[in-house]
Write a protein that holds these residues in place. Sequence first.
Motif, short mmCIF file in Angstrom:
data_model
loop_
_atom_site.label_atom_id
_atom_site.label_comp_id
_atom_site.label_asym_id
_atom_site.label_seq_id
_atom_site.Cartn_x
_atom_site.Cartn_y
_atom_site.Cartn_z
N ILE A 126 11.33 12.98 7.06
CA ILE A 126 10.22 12.58 6.00
C ILE A 126 10.24 13.43 4.62
O ILE A 126 10.11 12.75 3.84
CB ILE A 126 8.94 13.12 6.89
N ASN A 167 9.33 20.46 0.87
CA ASN A 167 9.43 19.95 -0.58
C ASN A 167 8.89 20.88 -1.48
O ASN A 167 9.52 20.89 -2.51
CB ASN A 167 8.80 18.56 -0.48
N ARG A 227 10.54 11.70 1.13
CA ARG A 227 9.45 12.05 0.15
C ARG A 227 10.27 12.63 -1.31
O ARG A 227 9.40 12.40 -2.19
CB ARG A 227 8.25 12.73 0.69
N TRP A 232 10.85 10.22 -4.03
CA TRP A 232 9.71 10.02 -5.04
C TRP A 232 9.21 11.31 -5.88
O TRP A 232 8.68 11.27 -7.00
CB TRP A 232 8.37 9.56 -4.28
N ALA A 288 2.54 4.77 -3.20
CA ALA A 288 2.67 6.01 -2.82
C ALA A 288 4.28 6.49 -2.63
O ALA A 288 4.46 7.76 -2.26
CB ALA A 288 1.84 6.69 -1.85
N GLY A 289 5.20 5.66 -2.98
CA GLY A 289 6.58 6.22 -2.62
C GLY A 289 6.98 6.32 -1.23
O GLY A 289 7.80 7.00 -1.05
N LEU A 290 6.22 5.66 -0.39
CA LEU A 290 6.53 5.80 1.16
C LEU A 290 7.04 4.55 1.69
O LEU A 290 7.03 3.39 1.26
CB LEU A 290 5.08 6.07 1.92
N SER A 293 -1.24 12.56 -2.49
CA SER A 293 -1.29 11.13 -2.60
C SER A 293 -0.62 10.49 -1.47
O SER A 293 -0.98 9.49 -0.59
CB SER A 293 -1.32 10.26 -3.72
N GLN A 294 0.56 11.25 -1.22
CA GLN A 294 1.53 10.64 -0.09
C GLN A 294 0.74 10.97 1.28
O GLN A 294 0.73 9.99 2.11
CB GLN A 294 2.89 11.46 -0.07
N LEU A 327 0.88 -1.29 0.11
CA LEU A 327 -0.11 -0.15 -0.08
C LEU A 327 0.88 1.24 0.08
O LEU A 327 0.64 2.00 -0.80
CB LEU A 327 -0.89 -0.23 1.30
N LEU A 328 1.82 1.40 1.03
CA LEU A 328 2.68 2.45 0.98
C LEU A 328 3.68 2.80 -0.23
O LEU A 328 3.93 3.61 -0.51
CB LEU A 328 3.45 2.45 2.38
N LEU A 386 8.59 4.05 8.26
CA LEU A 386 8.42 5.55 8.56
C LEU A 386 7.38 5.98 9.50
O LEU A 386 6.20 5.45 9.15
CB LEU A 386 8.30 6.48 7.20
N THR A 410 -2.26 8.77 1.66
CA THR A 410 -1.89 7.37 2.04
C THR A 410 -1.71 7.31 3.50
O THR A 410 -2.11 6.35 4.36
CB THR A 410 -0.67 6.71 1.22
N VAL A 437 6.17 19.07 6.03
CA VAL A 437 6.92 18.35 5.22
C VAL A 437 6.57 19.10 3.75
O VAL A 437 7.58 19.06 2.96
CB VAL A 437 6.37 16.81 5.18
#
Lengths: 436, 436
Positions: free
Chosen positions: A268, B353, A272, A275, A253-255, B319-320, A249-250, A259, B323, B349
């Motif tokens: 964090i 970014n 991120r 991604w 979303a590139g997680l 979406s991050q 699942l994570l 974390l 999620t 965060v």
Amino acid sequence: LEQENDHELLISIEKYHPAKLGRLLESLPNKYRDDFWSLIPVNCKGEVLLSVHRELRQFLIKKTSEADLLKCLSTLQMDELADIDADLPLPVVSAMVEAMDSQRKERYRTVASFPDNTAGGMMDVDATAVRKDVSLKAVYRYLCKLRKKEGMLPEQLDQLVVVDRNNKVQGTLYLSDLVSMDNSLSVGDVMKNDVPLIDSLQSASQVAQIFEDHDLISAPVVDENNFLLGRITVDDVIDVLKHNSEQRLLASAGLNEELDMFAPVSHISLNRAIWLGTNLITAFVAAWVIGFFEASIEQLVALAVLMPVVASMGGVTGSQTLTVVTRGIARDLVSSANIVSLTLHELKVSFINGILWAAVVFLITILWYDDWQLGGVFALALFVVSLTGTLSGALIPIVLKKLGVDPAIAGGVILTTITDAVGFLIFLGTATYILI
Amino acid sequence: LEQENDHELLISIEKYHPAKLGRLLESLPNKYRDDFWSLIPVNCKGEVLLSVHRELRQFLIKKTSEADLLKCLSTLQMDELADIDADLPLPVVSAMVEAMDSQRKERYRTVASFPDNTAGGMMDVDATAVRKDVSLKAVYRYLCKLRKKEGMLPEQLDQLVVVDRNNKVQGTLYLSDLVSMDNSLSVGDVMKNDVPLIDSLQSASQVAQIFEDHDLISAPVVDENNFLLGRITVDDVIDVLKHNSEQRLLASAGLNEELDMFAPVSHISLNRAIWLGTNLITAFVAAWVIGFFEASIEQLVALAVLMPVVASMGGVTGSQTLTVVTRGIARDLVSSANIVSLTLHELKVSFINGILWAAVVFLITILWYDDWQLGGVFALALFVVSLTGTLSGALIPIVLKKLGVDPAIAGGVILTTITDAVGFLIFLGTATYILI
């Protein structure tokens, strides 16, 4: 979560299960965690440490003195210790190993020598074994003695492992057979062979599949010669299933699954940024494709209005196929034997939906811009990008798997890059050729 | 998957576990399934039916005569029957119920009266119960008798339920205690109270959480007065976990979890059309926003080139957060008590970014178009849409949950609609105001 009323909190903490306390800690912003952690009784702390994410675990370990850590850890099983030892300060690990008797020391080293995500890393080395030729009565006596010595029998004990004098596994003796058969029978008369032996090098996911298929509670872990090394219990399997499901699942979303929600902002953000940077590159690929058609857009600005629709529909169509195939691979339902049939099946589906939605956008364009040629180009592009999306969605996970990359992580990004680029190219290219 | 060599296949089918046969059936295109199904031994077919997806199950049931179905189903447990009875032809269900003795009939009706996704629907009604005042020796005698009568003890039996004369649960007796304690002791001396009682109306997901937190193998199910109704075993819990995890994954692509990979094309197409139609609407919302700025794009066509980058980065950033928050809600880590802290944390965060990638696109624009004003507008829009995405990603799941909608299904679509619309609006709007 009531940070105010310390007295009440202290009372309710006593009642909570360590896993629940772990979740409470995860849900607390950083500044409250310190106080909350100090309120948790020492005999719970070990299991709480085990239940939280790695990053939070490292935070809590830093906040605890070495002497206290040793006390917390004394309640954990061998395989649990081996799971978290990488996060512990070296002096604590040494002190912990020093305090073990020589048998436990050796067992601990056995577990610690396997990677965490293998059967060897998951197993508990305290497998209770009996011999084939003894009577059930003798097994009872042995279990009573074991209980007196250790204070308790191993948790989740549904069966004993039957071994020969070389420690080679010959079968298992279910407790439910033990308690319901004549106790003058021998272990050999009653033992079963229906429990699959787990090879210590099998992956955690394979182990989970075996447990699931056979509805197991525990299974013996063996080396390549079927010598008993330990046992895996179903609670470890549930942890693996939860872990895999979260990770999938994570990852989409590139997680990072380890974390912590309230980890430091800098941490964090960095995590991120990778991604987002990847996404920025793919977005600029699409922009670069559009850039070739600046002259066409200048002449017919409706192209700029409609082009995101083409790209978006291609992406969604593709992601449906991508999800079906990725899940199929994960569940071992898709292989080289049926990928061609499956791809054709998916293409038929997107052929039908492509025609349907092409017709819809054709009509909308006529209503909006009163331009049937523009509508035709739009419809054609939408149809082509649907098929492209489906084909990419089917092939990307297969190719990624061949390359050893997890399709759940990279699949979506690659798909979007392709459907965006192809969508803009087909739409703007055809428009330039036909309309301009 | 080797459809050729029937003889070899027949031999290997015998060796496979029903769950594995189920997966093989799922991986076969439709035209081969019929033949394969007919090769599976009748005593396996019941469990195979149970293991496959609903749609395939209905297909297989249609291909089987009623007499054969009754034979297949005779190997299943009560709760398993109740899980699939909705897919069976009515005459088969009636014949099945008719064949039961009156006690089993009543038990079947109890299970069938609960929805599948509650503890009552998951439970097995064959809970083995003993009284508090009998000796362990008497328990042995009872279990031996039960075994002779039924041929075997219930599967996954790790503990017996201790009840009073009204069938009210008082505790549980672990088999591991039974086999390791002096058998002149009474059940009351040895029984434990650490196993939580499951309320028959609790949801399947709650039950899974309880099993996971307490590392349970089985637990008694009770009604509101703590009267024993049945027991749930860990294999049912694993099924729930797998089911939930699949559903989450598939829902995010708008797919139905019961859909069979090789279901008829018309069926799959219709199922997916709903999702594609929803997406088309959201894509046209974005197109409509762009439509307001046709004049600006005509004057500065670079806007059309760069605008998808803004929308895409907003979507990914959002979406991050989406999620993180959706997972947090599912794991019970996010509630009204910490959503404000979490949203602020996420905004910090995306602030960092946002600044970082705004700076990057500013430089890229200067290099590409040699226009620092365009770069400034682009950077500003990207920064604003990052914050918008994060804010939406945090609030959408909270709002959806309040409305009783599963955030995993609708969250992504709503988020993309917002980030696309806001992204285009901010970028093209600011550009029109400043540059044109």
